[in-house]
Design an enzyme around this catalytic site. Structure first.
Site, short mmCIF file in Angstrom:
data_model
loop_
_atom_site.label_atom_id
_atom_site.label_comp_id
_atom_site.label_asym_id
_atom_site.label_seq_id
_atom_site.Cartn_x
_atom_site.Cartn_y
_atom_site.Cartn_z
N TYR A 180 57.41 60.93 1.99
CA TYR A 180 56.05 61.07 1.45
C TYR A 180 55.05 61.21 2.60
CZ TYR A 180 51.68 59.86 -0.88
OH TYR A 180 50.38 59.88 -1.36
N CYS A 181 55.20 60.38 3.62
CA CYS A 181 54.31 60.46 4.79
C CYS A 181 54.40 61.84 5.43
CB CYS A 181 54.69 59.40 5.82
SG CYS A 181 54.28 57.73 5.34
#
Length: 230
Positions: A180-181
């Site tokens: 996600y990052c």
């Protein structure tokens, strides 16, 4: 090591402050009568963005893979035009079809809000390769595809606004959500690059905004998950 830690701290503190102060002291844009398209507008943050746009007199187009009947119902109280298209915004062909379809009711799209996103709170080893691929398609590809599809007309008109929802995890990496990052770092980088491109090309009538939210209570499933992990 100390220098790296200081750099990370500076990034987390200075960059958000820069955007906050820039927004605070910039001139308020009048959007009444304009038309905005919001991806992922069927619920959560996307739904709230649609409502806020409508409150300011902006016509709203919702692009979401899920039904947006609830959002459309909430927009009925405002004196604006609104319509929802059930579309996979990670698929460029579907975006192009939607663009053609909406021409019948909307003269042009003045604002694009790239909000659609997936938030899988899983470790790298818990996610399958298919889940990782889907995550990047929704979080990153949709932002690039929507921008590519609608910015050309904005350039022709000499005006427009591209908004993308990144995340604080798009400037500071958290170990529990690596993929996600990575996707949100990419969104932040894309928007910074887009801003520089427009500046170099002297396309000053087109604005860009990259928003970096923290955890919000608009997604009940995420809040429940975080409560379980306490």
């Amino acid at each position: 090591m100390l220098a790296l830690q200081l750099l990370i701290i500076a990034s987390v503190v200075v960059i958000p402050l820069y955007f906050i102060f820039k927004a605070k002291f910039s001139k308020t844009k009048k959007i009444s009568g304009k038309t905005a398209i919001v991806t992922g507008g069927s619920n959560g943050l996307g739904q709230q963005i649609c409502i806020k746009l409508a409150q300011h007199g902006c016509n709203v187009i919702i692009a979401d893979i899920s039904s947006a009947k609830e959002t459309l119902k909430k927009l009925e109280v405002y004196d604006i035009k609104s319509k929802a298209y059930m579309v996979d915004v990670s698929n460029y062909k579907e975006i192009l079809k939607m663009k053609e379809d909406l021409k019948d009711e909307f003269e042009s799209v003045d604002i694009v809000v790239n909000n659609a996103g997936l938030i899988p709170y899983k470790t790298l080893f818990e996610q399958t390769s298919d889940e990782i691929e889907t995550l990047n398609k929704v979080n990153l590809n949709s932002t690039i595809f929507m921008t590519k599809c609608f910015i050309e007309r904005m350039i022709e008109k000499g005006t427009g606004h591209i908004v993308s929802i990144s995340s604080t995890q798009g400037i500071y990496a958290f170990p529990h959500s690596l993929t996600y990052c990575a996707s949100k770092f990419a969104v932040t980088g894309f928007m910074l690059g887009l801003k520089e491109f427009l500046r170099r090309e002297k396309l000053h009538g087109i604005d860009t905004t990259c928003i970096l939210p923290n955890i919000m209570t608009t997604r009940k499933d995420i809040i429940d998950l975080l409560d379980e992990k306490k």
